[in-house]
Enzyme design. Structure first.
Site, short mmCIF file in Angstrom:
data_model
loop_
_atom_site.label_atom_id
_atom_site.label_comp_id
_atom_site.label_asym_id
_atom_site.label_seq_id
_atom_site.Cartn_x
_atom_site.Cartn_y
_atom_site.Cartn_z
N TYR A 1 48.05 42.74 41.98
CA TYR A 1 48.99 43.78 41.56
C TYR A 1 48.27 45.02 41.10
O TYR A 1 47.05 45.01 40.91
CB TYR A 1 49.92 43.24 40.47
CG TYR A 1 49.28 43.10 39.09
CD1 TYR A 1 48.37 42.10 38.81
CD2 TYR A 1 49.59 44.00 38.07
CE1 TYR A 1 47.78 41.98 37.56
CE2 TYR A 1 49.02 43.89 36.80
CZ TYR A 1 48.10 42.88 36.56
OH TYR A 1 47.53 42.77 35.33
N ARG B 1 41.34 50.06 44.49
CA ARG B 1 41.20 48.81 43.72
C ARG B 1 42.10 47.73 44.31
O ARG B 1 41.71 46.55 44.36
CB ARG B 1 41.51 49.05 42.25
CG ARG B 1 41.24 47.81 41.39
CD ARG B 1 41.38 48.08 39.91
NE ARG B 1 42.74 48.41 39.54
CZ ARG B 1 43.12 48.77 38.32
NH1 ARG B 1 42.22 48.86 37.34
NH2 ARG B 1 44.38 49.04 38.05
N ARG C 1 54.63 24.47 50.35
CA ARG C 1 53.62 24.42 49.29
C ARG C 1 52.37 23.64 49.72
O ARG C 1 52.45 22.45 50.03
CB ARG C 1 54.21 23.80 48.01
CG ARG C 1 53.24 23.88 46.83
CD ARG C 1 53.82 23.28 45.56
NE ARG C 1 52.87 23.40 44.47
CZ ARG C 1 51.82 22.58 44.30
NH1 ARG C 1 51.63 21.56 45.12
NH2 ARG C 1 50.99 22.78 43.31
N HIS D 1 47.92 24.08 48.92
CA HIS D 1 46.91 24.97 48.32
C HIS D 1 46.21 25.84 49.36
O HIS D 1 45.90 26.99 49.12
CB HIS D 1 45.86 24.15 47.56
CG HIS D 1 46.36 23.58 46.27
ND1 HIS D 1 47.47 22.77 46.19
CD2 HIS D 1 45.91 23.71 45.00
CE1 HIS D 1 47.67 22.42 44.93
NE2 HIS D 1 46.74 22.98 44.18
N LYS E 1 42.42 42.01 40.32
CA LYS E 1 43.64 42.23 39.53
C LYS E 1 44.68 41.22 40.01
O LYS E 1 45.64 41.56 40.72
CB LYS E 1 44.13 43.68 39.66
CG LYS E 1 45.01 44.10 38.50
CD LYS E 1 45.04 45.59 38.32
CE LYS E 1 46.09 46.03 37.33
NZ LYS E 1 45.95 45.53 35.96
N GLU F 1 36.12 42.50 27.80
CA GLU F 1 37.21 43.49 27.79
C GLU F 1 38.33 42.97 26.90
O GLU F 1 38.17 41.97 26.21
CB GLU F 1 37.69 43.74 29.22
CG GLU F 1 38.23 42.49 29.92
CD GLU F 1 38.74 42.76 31.34
OE1 GLU F 1 38.97 43.92 31.71
OE2 GLU F 1 38.91 41.77 32.07
N LEU G 1 37.79 43.86 34.61
CA LEU G 1 38.53 44.65 35.58
C LEU G 1 38.03 46.09 35.47
O LEU G 1 37.90 46.62 34.36
CB LEU G 1 40.03 44.60 35.27
CG LEU G 1 40.87 45.33 36.32
CD1 LEU G 1 41.01 44.47 37.56
CD2 LEU G 1 42.23 45.69 35.77
N1 PDD Z 1 46.41 45.95 32.70
N2 PDD Z 1 41.49 44.87 31.95
C1 PDD Z 1 42.57 44.07 32.11
C2 PDD Z 1 42.39 42.59 32.02
C3 PDD Z 1 43.84 44.65 32.35
O1 PDD Z 1 44.90 43.84 32.52
C4 PDD Z 1 43.97 46.05 32.41
C5 PDD Z 1 45.29 46.73 32.64
C6 PDD Z 1 42.82 46.84 32.23
C7 PDD Z 1 42.86 48.35 32.29
O2 PDD Z 1 43.04 48.81 33.61
P1 PDD Z 1 43.78 50.20 33.94
O3 PDD Z 1 43.12 51.23 33.12
O4 PDD Z 1 43.58 50.39 35.39
O5 PDD Z 1 45.23 50.03 33.55
C8 PDD Z 1 41.60 46.21 32.01
C9 PDD Z 1 47.68 46.49 33.11
C10 PDD Z 1 48.09 47.75 32.44
C11 PDD Z 1 48.72 45.39 33.05
O6 PDD Z 1 48.37 44.27 33.39
O7 PDD Z 1 49.88 45.67 32.74
#
Ligand code: PDD
Length: 301
Positions: free
Chosen positions: A51, A70, A118, A120, A161, A193, A217
């Site tokens: 996403y 990304r 379903r 894997h 992501k 993070e 991320l």
């Molecule tokens: N999340 N690290 C993680 C684990 C995140 O889920 C996010 C953002 C970021 C920051 O990424 P960005 O600056 O591109 O938003 C770092 C989004 C906002 C979410 O899951 O809603």
């Protein structure tokens, strides 16, 4: 027990969300409340999807090409082809923004490996599910937050992501249970993070953030902050940050598309430095706000 015949979307009417908002699903624009997805969708069954969250200011998506790049990286990492070209994404998301009143909003885009029996192993032929929606930008952007530190118990591929966010959810909930907003994560004593954000510290006027790796991320907001720091000749280092450095920092910030640049003024119940929003953070917030104003005026990319 008798199974309700109520269509799934009726449950949405009890949720506090904008159901009149227009969403996109597999080639169609529909009111969000009318979107339905098969329970056999691999996104639902396995979290087999990726996403993006893209802020939109004054109708202009923020760093759309970086988000699309990304998205490509995440799709490549899970071996799923992007169903659309970047040009098609620009058109689709432009239409979605217009259908949702054009102004400030937050776009959510999700692609899953589609509907299949379903198993894997990847299905031999399944069309990817493409979903996108728009919601209001959160009101709390840039607000000071409280955080706790936790061991980063997530998997090894945090650069993807992925919609499979159970680790992140459990970590974030521990922060909420402690009356805080975010969890700041450490793997083997090294800062990674936040549960849903990137982390910066300031030490003797140098801004520091963990370097890009599979442990974090690569946040788009993180990227802008690094860029703005360099453009404005602020000292910045992308480097390992130990637990000791984190606890001794003059300032701590978290960054994300929904929080922008949010100062952490309390960590594990203790004030960070004097507990006030630090000067470097304030400077960066100003630079970021100027950048957004330029974007609104159509002069920044
Ligand atoms: N999340 N690290 C993680 C684990 C995140 O889920 C996010 C953002 C970021 C920051 O990424 P960005 O600056 O591109 O938003 C770092 C989004 C906002 C979410 O899951 O809603």
């Amino acid at each position: 027990f008798s199974a309700s015949r109520t269509p799934p979307y009726c449950f949405l009417s009890s949720l506090r969300m904008d159901h009149a908002a227009t969403a996109y699903i597999n080639g169609e624009f529909l009111p969000l409340a009318e979107v339905s997805i098969s329970p056999l969708d691999r996104g639902f069954m396995f979290g087999d999807g990726v996403y993006e969250v893209i802020p939109v200011y004054g109708g202009q998506p923020f760093r759309l090409e970086s988000h699309l790049q990304r998205l490509d990286n995440s799709l490549d990492a899970i071996r799923l082809a992007n169903p659309y070209s970047h040009t098609q994404w620009h058109t689709l998301l432009g239409q979605l923004i217009e259908k949702n009143q054009s102004g400030d909003q937050s776009l959510y885009v999700q692609i899953t490996r589609g509907v299949a029996e379903r198993d894997h192993a990847f299905p031999l032929s399944a069309a990817a599910t493409v979903f996108a929606m728009s919601k209001a930008l959160p009101a709390s952007q840039q607000a000071a937050v409280k955080a706790i530190t936790l061991e980063d118990i997530r998997w090894q591929w945090c650069h993807i992501k992925s919609t499979a966010l159970l680790g992140n959810l459990l970590l974030r909930q521990q922060a909420v249970d402690a009356g805080c907003d975010e969890s700041i994560l450490l793997r083997d004593g090294i800062l990674t993070e936040g549960a849903a954000s990137n982390v910066f510290i300031v030490q003797n006027n140098t801004i520091k953030t963990p370097k890009k790796s599979t442990r974090i991320l690569a946040g788009i907001t993180r990227g802008i902050v690094v860029e703005l720091a360099k453009r404005n000749r602020l000292d910045i280092a992308e480097t390992d940050i130990s637990k000791q450095k984190l606890f001794g920092a003059d300032e701590i910030w978290i960054t994300s598309s929904s929080k922008e640049i949010a100062p952490v003024t309390e960590l594990n119940g203790q004030a960070v430095a004097d507990g006030q929003v630090g000067p470097v953070c304030q400077h960066m917030q100003t630079l970021f706000s100027q950048f957004k104003m330029q974007l609104r005026a159509g002069v920044a990319g």
